[in-house]
Write an enzyme that holds these catalytic residues in place. Structure first.
Site, mmCIF file in Angstrom:
data_model
loop_
_atom_site.group_PDB
_atom_site.id
_atom_site.type_symbol
_atom_site.label_atom_id
_atom_site.label_comp_id
_atom_site.label_asym_id
_atom_site.label_seq_id
_atom_site.Cartn_x
_atom_site.Cartn_y
_atom_site.Cartn_z
ATOM 1 N N CYS B 96 7.689 -0.515 1.983
ATOM 2 C CA CYS B 96 6.810 -1.495 2.630
ATOM 3 C C CYS B 96 7.610 -2.691 3.170
ATOM 4 O O CYS B 96 8.398 -2.519 4.085
ATOM 5 C CB CYS B 96 5.731 -1.900 1.623
ATOM 6 S SG CYS B 96 4.283 -2.666 2.348
ATOM 7 N N HIS B 197 3.005 3.130 -1.816
ATOM 8 C CA HIS B 197 3.021 2.582 -3.166
ATOM 9 C C HIS B 197 2.463 3.627 -4.119
ATOM 10 O O HIS B 197 2.003 4.680 -3.692
ATOM 11 C CB HIS B 197 2.165 1.310 -3.248
ATOM 12 C CG HIS B 197 2.544 0.260 -2.245
ATOM 13 N ND1 HIS B 197 3.727 -0.428 -2.333
ATOM 14 C CD2 HIS B 197 1.914 -0.199 -1.144
ATOM 15 C CE1 HIS B 197 3.790 -1.292 -1.316
ATOM 16 N NE2 HIS B 197 2.705 -1.163 -0.581
#
Lengths: 388, 250
Positions: B96, B197
């Site tokens: 990310c 995630h």
């Protein structure tokens, strides 16, 4: 929703009486109940005891108590800016700000920025705010009137960059301050220590002896006492009022079983879990961890990896809830022996003896409803098997 | 690219978890360490909250908020920096915000453009609407063939890969890099970037083991973690069966 029909209704209902709003990531419901109990010493407050904390829940609390001469309202932090704008509250209690439900609420900085703007535009509001939380201080600073409360410790890991300038704020330093700008820990009017010594203005000093467990509740009580004192309640009377509470809408409530009891705890994010682990560790109970990660909880359970579950090694543990499988992976890597049972009530029964059920929001509501129903049935028909 | 002697501890650098710790990605370092320990090897996590040291074998970066990401990029650029480690052949997993930092440029808070570390041939601009939700993606790396990647994305970045960067996977459901190419993540040498995630290595053990094999320079014996197999089975089930696993809850 009445609110959708008439956006001015909340404002109208709020004008006739002093309003206190209670917000933050953790401890809202408990602090609201405490503040309502303390304010009740000298008025008849309306308050949202059901924990419905979005704008329509606040509205319902006011509509349900037309004779109330004050209001104590728990407000979800995402809705707080709008409710401040509509109610122009006399008091806003800001407990703490950390990440929670990132998929729904968004990153905590953007939430806090909107609260800051709303407070700046509400000049008659007094904030009762956490001096130990950089995000809270950055928001509360914008208010015209400020009363700072200093807890013994505050989770600061989600406030490592300054809201005002982006500078670094060391999350573990004893006293925090931004490395780049003037934002730093303000000196507090109220201070509470780990063992419950509460120090207030004019040399006020009192030991808090609460029926609710854990250091987090000493902090919640301190905020309630500080806010009630601002409202005009004598501090000693406020302390007496909050000390007697023993459960908050099912949180910390124990339900008897034939072979022991089930105690219900709410834990829904890393900051909250750091307090819940301490409460669990204070007794030799077995533990059910229930994680649903439904929409109201936040859909991403990745945050489980920021909870030091290693501390539960050696205890009997059940992974439970809709996302029991995700939790089981976390526990496996933490080398915590555990079994998996998706139904938390069943999991508690399987463990037997004294069991703590620590659940996220929707799992908590589900377990609470079932155990409360079973307890009620048990009372009405003592011969029936109310163990269910 | 020297092979490590079996007895020397594998050093896993957790890079700026204080700044890039918003989305639980700290768990990736923990997964790597445990998967080595469970195979009888020694491994340690080095928590880095300043300049990035050389001398670690694997570097792990996670997701963070916008302002924290800018600080993390400045930190990681301090010499010798992450770039030096990559040039030495270290393995990197960047998630990310971590992925965006490794690129040429990324859009920071208020849309300002910031220089990345230039380790990866990619640039990130801001999406109009955040990409939030479960992702399933088919790996394009041959070593991962047959093991779909799953994870949870939550980002406002649109990442465009340049000609020297390869995508990690093709998106089956979800958004991923979000530049209309249907790709997820990036691979360049021993550097892997992703938006997933979960943490991604907890949910995708094959990817964890690939990174570890790159780091130790030899194949690792298979490792069965039943809880992980059960989780993968759940996440890869047809979507409509996902939301309610616990039917006994009222």
């Amino acid at each position: 929703m009445a609110l959708a029909l008439d956006p001015g209704l909340l404002a109208e209902l709020a004008t006739s009486r002093p309003v206190a709003l209670v917000s933050g990531t953790n401890g809202k419901s408990t602090t609201t109940a405490m503040l309502a109990a303390a304010v009740a010493v000298r008025s008849r407050p309306a308050w949202n005891r059901t924990g419905a904390n979005m704008a329509d829940g606040a509205l319902a609390a006011l509509l349900d108590h037309p004779d109330a001469d004050s209001a104590v309202l728990e407000i979800d932090e995402g809705y707080l800016p709008g409710v401040i704008a509509q109610t122009r509250p006399a008091y806003v209690v800001l407990l703490n700000m950390s990440r929670d439900q990132l998929d729904r609420v968004g990153e905590v900085h953007s939430v806090v920025r909107r609260i800051r703007t709303a407070l700046a535009a509400s000049p008659r509001t007094t904030v009762i705010a956490n001096a130990g939380d950089p995000l809270v201080v950055a928001a509360a600073q914008a208010a015209e009137h400020r009363i700072w409360v200093a807890p013994p410790r505050t989770w600061r890991h989600d406030g490592v960059t300054c809201l005002l300038c982006g500078g670094h704020i060391d999350p573990v330093a004893t006293t925090w301050g931004c490395a780049e700008c003037a934002l730093r820990e303000p000196s507090a009017t109220w201070t509470v220590t780990e063992d419950g010594q509460l120090l207030g203005p004019d040399g006020y000093r009192r030991t808090l002896e609460l029926r609710l467990p854990g250091a987090a509740n000493l902090v919640n009580a301190s905020f309630a006492v500080a806010a009630a004192t601002a409202y005009g309640v004598a501090p000693d009377r406020a302390v007496d009022a909050v000390a007697g509470l023993d459960e908050i809408a099912g949180r910390y409530r124990s339900f008897p079983r034939p072979d022991g009891e089930t105690r219900l705890l709410l834990a829904k994010n890393p900051a909250g879990w750091s307090e819940t682990l301490a409460v669990i560790e204070a007794s030799p109970s077995a533990v059910v961890i229930a994680v649903n990660s439904r929409e109201a909880d936040g859909r991403d359970p990745s945050w489980l990896w920021d909870v030091p579950f290693e501390r539960l090694r050696g205890r009997r543990v059940m992974a439970s809830g809709d996302r029991a499988a995700d939790l089981a992976v976390r526990l496996a890597y933490a080398e915590v022996d555990h079994e998996v049972e998706p139904d938390p009530v069943m999991a508690a029964r399987m463990l037997g003896g004294r069991v703590d059920v620590a659940a996220d929001y929707t799992a908590f509501l589900g377990v609470r409803a079932r155990l409360a129903r079973a307890a009620a049935e048990d009372r009405t028909s003592p011969r029936a098997d109310g163990t269910g | 690219m020297s092979r490590l002697p079996t007895e020397s501890a594998v050093r896993i650098a957790s890079v700026s978890p204080d700044l890039l710790g918003t989305y639980g990605d700290k768990g990736n370092a923990e997964v790597l360490r445990q998967r080595l320990r469970w195979r009888g090897r020694t491994a340690e996590i080095v928590t880095v909250t300043g300049a990035v040291p050389t001398g670690c074998d694997i570097y792990v970066l996670g997701g963070g908020e916008d302002s924290a990401q800018v600080l993390a990029a400045q930190r990681a650029a301090r010499p010798p920096g992450l770039r030096g480690a990559v040039e030495r052949g270290a393995v990197v997993l960047a998630v990310c915000a971590g992925l965006q930092i490794l690129g040429e440029r990324f859009a920071g808070p208020d849309g300002h453009d910031h220089a990345g570390l230039g380790v990866l041939d990619l640039t990130t601009t801001r999406r109009v609407r955040r990409a939030v939700g479960e992702v399933v993606a088919t790996p394009l790396v041959p070593e991962l063939a047959g093991t779909p990647l799953t994870g949870f994305e939550n980002h406002g970045g649109a990442t465009r890969l340049g000609p020297t960067a390869r995508p990690l996977a093709r998106v089956e459901s979800g958004v991923g890099n979000g530049c209309g190419q249907g790709t997820e993540g990036v691979v360049a040498g021993r550097v892997v970037g992703t938006y997933l995630h979960g943490p991604v290595l907890a949910r995708n053990p094959a990817l964890a083991d690939l990174l570890l094999e790159w780091a130790v320079g030899e194949p690792l014996p298979p490792l069965q973690v039943p809880a992980v197999e059960q989780l993968r089975e759940r996440r890869l089930r047809p979507r409509r069966r996902l939301p309610r696993l616990n039917r006994s809850t009222p």
